[in-house]
Design an enzyme around this catalytic site. Structure first.
Site, PDB file in Angstrom:
ATOM      1  N   THR A  14       0.999  -1.275  -0.102  1.00 46.70           N
ATOM      2  CA  THR A  14       0.059   0.003   0.020  1.00 46.70           C
ATOM      3  C   THR A  14       0.840   1.280   0.197  1.00 46.70           C
ATOM      4  O   THR A  14       0.955   2.182  -1.013  1.00 46.70           O
ATOM      5  CB  THR A  14      -0.856   0.145   1.496  1.00 46.70           C
ATOM      6  OG1 THR A  14      -1.750  -1.257   1.295  1.00 46.70           O
ATOM      7  CG2 THR A  14      -1.877   1.161   1.453  1.00 46.70           C
ATOM      8  N   ARG A  46       8.821  -8.976  -1.828  1.00 46.44           N
ATOM      9  CA  ARG A  46       8.843 -10.330  -1.614  1.00 46.44           C
ATOM     10  C   ARG A  46       8.799 -11.012  -2.832  1.00 46.44           C
ATOM     11  O   ARG A  46       9.456 -12.055  -3.294  1.00 46.44           O
ATOM     12  CB  ARG A  46       7.919 -10.831  -0.618  1.00 46.44           C
ATOM     13  CG  ARG A  46       7.826 -12.338  -0.209  1.00 46.44           C
ATOM     14  CD  ARG A  46       6.989 -12.661   0.879  1.00 46.44           C
ATOM     15  NE  ARG A  46       5.712 -11.786   1.065  1.00 46.44           N
ATOM     16  CZ  ARG A  46       4.950 -11.431   1.807  1.00 46.44           C
ATOM     17  NH1 ARG A  46       5.247 -11.771   3.119  1.00 46.44           N
ATOM     18  NH2 ARG A  46       3.994 -10.493   1.826  1.00 46.44           N
ATOM     19  N   LYS A 107       6.339   1.558  12.630  1.00 42.34           N
ATOM     20  CA  LYS A 107       6.283   2.209  14.160  1.00 42.34           C
ATOM     21  C   LYS A 107       6.415   0.963  15.117  1.00 42.34           C
ATOM     22  O   LYS A 107       6.907   1.273  16.034  1.00 42.34           O
ATOM     23  CB  LYS A 107       4.786   2.551  14.401  1.00 42.34           C
ATOM     24  CG  LYS A 107       3.810   1.640  13.882  1.00 42.34           C
ATOM     25  CD  LYS A 107       2.862   2.301  12.794  1.00 42.34           C
ATOM     26  CE  LYS A 107       1.940   1.405  12.224  1.00 42.34           C
ATOM     27  NZ  LYS A 107       1.019   1.994  11.128  1.00 42.34           N
ATOM     28  N   ILE A 138      -0.200  13.022   9.135  1.00 45.71           N
ATOM     29  CA  ILE A 138      -0.129  14.111   9.868  1.00 45.71           C
ATOM     30  C   ILE A 138       1.453  14.403  10.481  1.00 45.71           C
ATOM     31  O   ILE A 138       1.894  13.413  10.808  1.00 45.71           O
ATOM     32  CB  ILE A 138      -0.694  13.988  11.300  1.00 45.71           C
ATOM     33  CG1 ILE A 138      -2.164  13.431  10.886  1.00 45.71           C
ATOM     34  CG2 ILE A 138      -1.248  15.077  12.063  1.00 45.71           C
ATOM     35  CD1 ILE A 138      -2.855  12.939  12.178  1.00 45.71           C
ATOM     36  N   ASP A 203      -1.207  -1.291  18.348  1.00 43.95           N
ATOM     37  CA  ASP A 203      -0.571  -0.213  17.209  1.00 43.95           C
ATOM     38  C   ASP A 203      -0.446   1.274  17.770  1.00 43.95           C
ATOM     39  O   ASP A 203       0.719   1.705  17.738  1.00 43.95           O
ATOM     40  CB  ASP A 203      -1.422  -0.395  16.150  1.00 43.95           C
ATOM     41  CG  ASP A 203      -1.113   0.854  14.973  1.00 43.95           C
ATOM     42  OD1 ASP A 203      -0.211   0.441  14.339  1.00 43.95           O
ATOM     43  OD2 ASP A 203      -1.780   1.625  15.039  1.00 43.95           O
ATOM     44  N   LYS A 207       2.920   3.816  18.744  1.00 43.20           N
ATOM     45  CA  LYS A 207       2.967   5.207  18.034  1.00 43.20           C
ATOM     46  C   LYS A 207       3.086   6.036  19.554  1.00 43.20           C
ATOM     47  O   LYS A 207       3.874   7.108  19.595  1.00 43.20           O
ATOM     48  CB  LYS A 207       1.620   5.571  17.378  1.00 43.20           C
ATOM     49  CG  LYS A 207       1.607   4.862  16.183  1.00 43.20           C
ATOM     50  CD  LYS A 207      -0.073   5.105  15.575  1.00 43.20           C
ATOM     51  CE  LYS A 207       0.024   4.285  14.149  1.00 43.20           C
ATOM     52  NZ  LYS A 207      -1.235   4.083  13.795  1.00 43.20           N
TER      53      LYS A 207
END
Ligand SMILES: NC(=O)c1ccc[n+]([C@@H]2O[C@H](COP(=O)([O-])OP(=O)(O)OC[C@H]3O[C@@H](n4cnc5c(N)ncnc54)[C@H](OP(=O)(O)O)[C@@H]3O)[C@@H](O)[C@H]2O)c1
Length: 436
Positions: A14, A46, A107, A138, A203, A207
């Site tokens: 992505t 990959r 992250k 951001i 996650d 961060k």
């Protein structure tokens, strides 16, 4: 114009495809702003034969991403593979050992290995940049590290996971339960097939630990983040919060307590009047409170190919400029790694606040008295208490309360007193109320 900055891309998913699209679409503008062109020379992933949404024919394929930094036609490696360890980490280490700069959106890797990698970057005098690792598009790392550099930051908190925010705002809009909305989010591709990292709060904790280090000049302490996800939330909690004037958001919160560091990811009740109450869908937002700047709010798309690529390429522009003599390089955090403070985790007990506590209880006389007695004995003062009828589960009734302000340790003690009670059909759920 000066020689191009030659970039190797590891990872063509992505974000990798987004970076190629952005570098191609805005090539002239980027070259003007960077002082020289930014040119992707080498790519790696990959599966070479995989069909991609972008044309890869202009680029040289390299099977082994670990050697990208050693190539003579590469100045910077962009790692967009993901995972705290494995090929991403090997690639990052090898890149800096080869004396080349690294840009990453990873992250998990920065939360776990950021200090080691930053020390390597400083030793090699190369850039290590990770704007895209926190809150996608951001520019919050830049905002805190540079824009707010003159301030002592006292607190940094925000909505750091778009998947959770999408699920919570959809539950709020539709009155549907967590599992139902999660299944829909997965079907639409908004949530991963294995959503555990998102919905368990991990996650967001990655961060938060990075944001805390940038904000407070402290060493990254990911294990020190107390983490609770959104999996236990019910539609009834959201409705109850709404009736009281709040929405529920998964908040990552970090603050200093003397020489200690408090870090927690937990669903919170956010008052309608707070800017974070209006952050809906997959949007992210970060609030930082500086001692001179006051409250700063950063808001925008926390994920997606375009926004994340925007942050990655901004890092590349910084590197292109700095190697042209236009800016500093080589200190990835706010201060050199050796000067980052090792702050011990702060205990949540003395923190003052109001809490929402939800119990699922057996539908029989005396249960309410048992709960209120535990609250009284622990010194918790109840501001409001709501008992709902049957909440869908066989025989279980929901009791929700909001406490007056008091230490978190008192609530913890009340819950300890109720541990093992046959009246409770599941462990209580506690959420803090975010102040205005
Ligand atoms: N997606 C977002 O919105 C977003 C936002 C912020 C940050 N990030 C971060 O950006 C990074 C990339 O995310 P993404 O969403 O672009 O991931 P993705 O779509 O899953 O793409 C991962 C890429 O890495 C390659 N890859 C995976 N394992 C590999 C291995 N063992 N050896 C070689 N290549 C391997 C894959 O190769 P193949 O294509 O050949 O399978 C793929 O091209 C992650 O660290 C993520 O946390 C993502």
């Amino acid at each position: 114009m000066a020689e191009p900055l030659r970039v190797a891309l590891a990872g063509l998913g992505t974000v990798g495809a987004g970076v190629i699209r952005l570098v191609e679409a805005n090539a002239d503008l980027i070259a003007r702003r960077a002082g020289r062109p930014i040119k992707i020379t080498v790519i790696s992933a990959r599966d070479r034969s995989k069909k991609r949404p972008v044309d890869l024919t202009p680029y040289t394929w390299e099977d082994d991403m670990v050697i990208l930094g050693e190539r003579a036609d590469v100045d910077v490696v962009v790692e967009l593979v993901g995972g705290a360890d494995g090929p991403a980490l090997s690639c990052a280490r090898a890149t800096m050992e080869a004396g080349k700069a690294l840009v990453t959106a990873n992250k998990a890797m920065i939360a776990h290995h950021g200090l080691e990698l930053a020390a390597k970057a400083e030793a090699a005098k190369v850039a290590l940049k990770f704007e895209a690792a926190v809150a996608g598009g951001i520019p919050v790392i830049k905002g805190l590290r540079e824009g707010a550099a003159a301030n002592e930051i006292e607190r940094v908190y925000g909505i750091l996971n778009g998947t959770c925010n999408y699920i919570l705002s959809t539950m709020e809009d539709t009155g549907r339960d967590f599992a139902d909305v999660l299944a829909e989010a997965q079907a639409k591709g908004y949530a991963e097939a294995d959503p555990a990292f998102d919905i368990e709060g991990i996650d967001a904790a990655h961060k938060l630990s990075i944001l805390a280090a940038i904000s407070f000049g402290s060493k990254i302490d990911f294990p020190g983040v107390e983490t609770t996800g959104i999996t236990r939330l019910r539609a009834a909690d959201i409705a109850q919060a709404h009736a009281l004037g709040y929405v529920i958001r998964l908040i990552g919160m970090a603050e200093t307590q003397g020489d200690k560091l408090f870090q927690r990811v937990q669903p919170h009740l956010v008052p309608f009047g707070h800017p974070l109450a209006h952050v809906d869908g997959a949007t992210n937002a970060v609030v930082a409170e500086g001692n001179f700047s006051g409250r700063l709010l950063f808001q925008g798309a926390g994920a997606g190919d375009g926004p994340t690529a925007s942050a990655v390429v901004a890092d590349l522009i910084d590197i292109a400029r700095s190697t042209m003599g236009g800016g500093e390089i080589g200190v990835p955090f706010s201060v050199p790694v050796a000067e980052l403070e090792a702050m011990a985790p702060a205990d949540s007990g003395p923190r003052l606040g109001r809490a929402y506590i939800r119990f699922m209880v057996a539908d029989r006389p005396g249960v309410l008295a048992e709960i209120t007695a535990a609250m009284r004995d622990a010194g918790v003062s109840i501001e409001s208490l709501i008992q709902k009828g049957r909440a869908g589960d066989a025989g279980a009734v929901m009791v929700a309360m909001v406490t007056h302000e008091g230490p978190e340790s008192a609530v913890a003690e009340a819950l300890r007193l109720l541990e093992g009670s046959a009246s409770l059909t599941e462990p209580p759920l506690v959420m803090q109320l975010l102040g205005e």
